[in-house]
Design a protein around this motif. Sequence first.
Motif, short mmCIF file in Angstrom:
data_model
loop_
_atom_site.label_atom_id
_atom_site.label_comp_id
_atom_site.label_asym_id
_atom_site.label_seq_id
_atom_site.Cartn_x
_atom_site.Cartn_y
_atom_site.Cartn_z
N ALA A 161 74.22 3.42 24.67
CA ALA A 161 74.88 3.04 25.92
C ALA A 161 75.36 1.59 25.85
CB ALA A 161 73.91 3.20 27.09
N VAL A 162 76.32 1.26 26.71
CA VAL A 162 76.88 -0.09 26.73
C VAL A 162 75.80 -1.13 26.97
CG1 VAL A 162 78.46 -1.64 27.94
CG2 VAL A 162 79.14 0.73 27.51
N GLU A 163 74.88 -0.83 27.92
CA GLU A 163 73.80 -1.78 28.22
C GLU A 163 72.92 -2.02 27.00
OE1 GLU A 163 74.52 0.93 29.90
OE2 GLU A 163 75.42 0.09 31.74
N GLU A 164 72.68 -0.97 26.21
CA GLU A 164 71.87 -1.09 25.01
C GLU A 164 72.57 -1.95 23.96
OE1 GLU A 164 68.52 -0.10 22.46
OE2 GLU A 164 68.90 -0.35 24.61
N ILE A 165 73.87 -1.77 23.83
CA ILE A 165 74.65 -2.57 22.88
C ILE A 165 74.58 -4.05 23.25
CG2 ILE A 165 76.96 -3.04 21.99
CD1 ILE A 165 75.91 -0.46 20.93
N ARG A 166 74.75 -4.34 24.54
CA ARG A 166 74.71 -5.74 24.99
C ARG A 166 73.34 -6.35 24.75
NH1 ARG A 166 77.93 -4.64 30.71
NH2 ARG A 166 80.05 -4.57 29.80
N ARG A 167 72.29 -5.57 25.00
CA ARG A 167 70.93 -6.08 24.78
C ARG A 167 70.71 -6.41 23.30
NH1 ARG A 167 66.42 -4.60 22.67
NH2 ARG A 167 67.23 -2.56 22.11
N GLN A 168 71.14 -5.50 22.43
CA GLN A 168 70.96 -5.74 20.99
C GLN A 168 71.76 -6.95 20.53
OE1 GLN A 168 72.18 -1.83 19.64
NE2 GLN A 168 70.05 -1.12 19.45
N PHE A 169 72.96 -7.12 21.04
CA PHE A 169 73.77 -8.28 20.70
C PHE A 169 73.08 -9.56 21.14
CE2 PHE A 169 76.99 -11.38 22.19
CZ PHE A 169 77.56 -11.71 20.96
N ALA A 170 72.53 -9.57 22.35
CA ALA A 170 71.86 -10.77 22.87
C ALA A 170 70.63 -11.12 22.03
CB ALA A 170 71.45 -10.55 24.33
N VAL A 171 69.88 -10.11 21.64
CA VAL A 171 68.68 -10.35 20.83
C VAL A 171 69.07 -10.94 19.47
CG1 VAL A 171 66.79 -9.22 19.59
CG2 VAL A 171 67.29 -8.59 21.96
N VAL B 30 78.77 -1.41 15.95
CA VAL B 30 78.70 -2.85 15.73
C VAL B 30 77.93 -3.51 16.86
CG1 VAL B 30 80.04 -4.97 15.52
CG2 VAL B 30 80.89 -2.85 14.47
N VAL B 31 76.89 -4.26 16.51
CA VAL B 31 76.14 -5.03 17.50
C VAL B 31 76.20 -6.52 17.19
CG1 VAL B 31 74.63 -3.17 18.25
CG2 VAL B 31 73.97 -4.56 16.27
N PHE B 32 76.77 -6.87 16.03
CA PHE B 32 77.06 -8.26 15.72
C PHE B 32 77.99 -8.27 14.50
CE2 PHE B 32 76.66 -12.46 13.92
CZ PHE B 32 76.77 -13.25 15.05
N ALA C 263 84.53 -6.30 19.79
CA ALA C 263 84.30 -5.21 18.84
C ALA C 263 82.96 -4.52 19.04
CB ALA C 263 84.37 -5.75 17.41
N LEU C 264 82.12 -5.01 19.96
CA LEU C 264 80.81 -4.43 20.15
C LEU C 264 80.90 -2.96 20.55
CD1 LEU C 264 78.87 -7.29 22.01
CD2 LEU C 264 78.93 -6.75 19.56
N GLY C 265 80.05 -2.14 19.98
CA GLY C 265 80.01 -0.72 20.30
C GLY C 265 80.93 0.13 19.44
N LYS C 266 81.86 -0.50 18.76
CA LYS C 266 82.74 0.27 17.88
C LYS C 266 82.05 0.55 16.55
CE LYS C 266 87.10 -1.61 19.71
NZ LYS C 266 88.36 -2.33 19.35
N ARG C 267 82.48 1.61 15.92
CA ARG C 267 82.05 1.87 14.56
C ARG C 267 83.04 1.20 13.60
NH1 ARG C 267 80.54 8.04 16.12
NH2 ARG C 267 78.39 7.62 16.79
N PRO C 268 82.63 0.94 12.36
CA PRO C 268 83.50 0.19 11.46
C PRO C 268 84.91 0.74 11.34
CG PRO C 268 81.32 0.34 10.51
CD PRO C 268 81.30 1.19 11.76
N GLY C 269 85.06 2.06 11.20
CA GLY C 269 86.40 2.65 11.08
C GLY C 269 87.25 2.43 12.31
#
Length: 378
Positions: free
Chosen positions: A16-26, A52-54, A71-77
């Motif tokens: 989820a978007v919230e999970e992505i943001r949390r991982q990026f912040a950590v 992508v989380v960072f 780019a957060l939340g996107k996959r590399p491709g």
Amino acid sequence: MPAPDPTCFAPTERAAVEEIRRQFAVLSNHEIPGVLNAVPVISMVLNRCRQVVFGNRKFADAIGVADIREALGKRPGEAFRCVHAASAPGGCGTGEFCVHCGAVRSILLGLAGRENIQECNINREDGGKIEALDLRVSSSPLAFDAEKFIIFSITDVSHEHRRRSLERIFFHDMLNTVGGLQGLMEFLVEEVPEDLRPDAQLIHRAMAHLTDEITYQKQLLAAETNELETNFSTLRSCDMLEVVEATFQNSEQAKGKRIKVRDACSQATFDSDPVLLRRVLGNMVKNALEATSPGGVVRLGCRPGETWVEFWVQNDAVIPKSVRMRIFNRSFSTKGLGRGLGTYSIKLLTERYLGGAVDFSSTHEDGTVFRVRLPLGG
């Protein structure tokens, strides 16, 4: 809970978007950003859903964003705008084209805990045009605060691949052309008038020398990229010395100088690649001749041991200490720019492909002696 999207390869699940943001912040509050930004290749951190989380500054520049959060939340491709990223409802990694994608395979291996390096070929959309890229990708598992991530890195090797393809075409075409001319000269040597025969023979020898030089460069490039194939057979040490002596006795480098095979050489039978060994011994002799003054002598010899045979080439010149320290370095030469592959290729071919060892000594008492030691069993 809705049913997951269908997939042809990797799982479709996304965080989820919230999970992505949390991982990026950590991750942003750790030393990881500083480490990745210091790495001179495109690098990103992916979560267990391959998102992508960072990413480091190289990654942001490569995908054309000012802020990595775009780019957060996107996959590399998806971040790289691969033309197949949206070919399936589940996105990058889930389409039929993704089954053969080296990047997806690398990521899945990384998530399974295995460091790996893969090759990846993608077509990306860039300003309305399609750009083909050859990439070398790697994945390394990363455990952080009891969560599993991977560090995914990308190196663009498109120029390297194009260069190698052009080199293969160049050598193929050059050898075909020169081989044809050499065959024509073989015919002309017998057919031209007697007074022109020495000139025809000179041209024929020059064409043979050119063919040999082109073949040598082709072999050296293949050796550096681990693409060189060996063909071992049973050889006799004194026979190899006689071939090398005959090859260089009348060469340009030997004018005004002598090549002498030591009479006391003991015959040894061993297994090796005759073509590569002739290259190695030939370069040893060529270097010795170039270092020898007019009227001087280059001496060749061999001696057998219980498990090895050693070939040596000696000349009376002494190598300065400052040069001795760099003698096997690639492209180092006392002869100027564009030289220096001789001693480098001796070591490369002997130690990587012939299973032997190379050394040398240079003293005022004994001159300079280069030695190649090969195992009797190949």
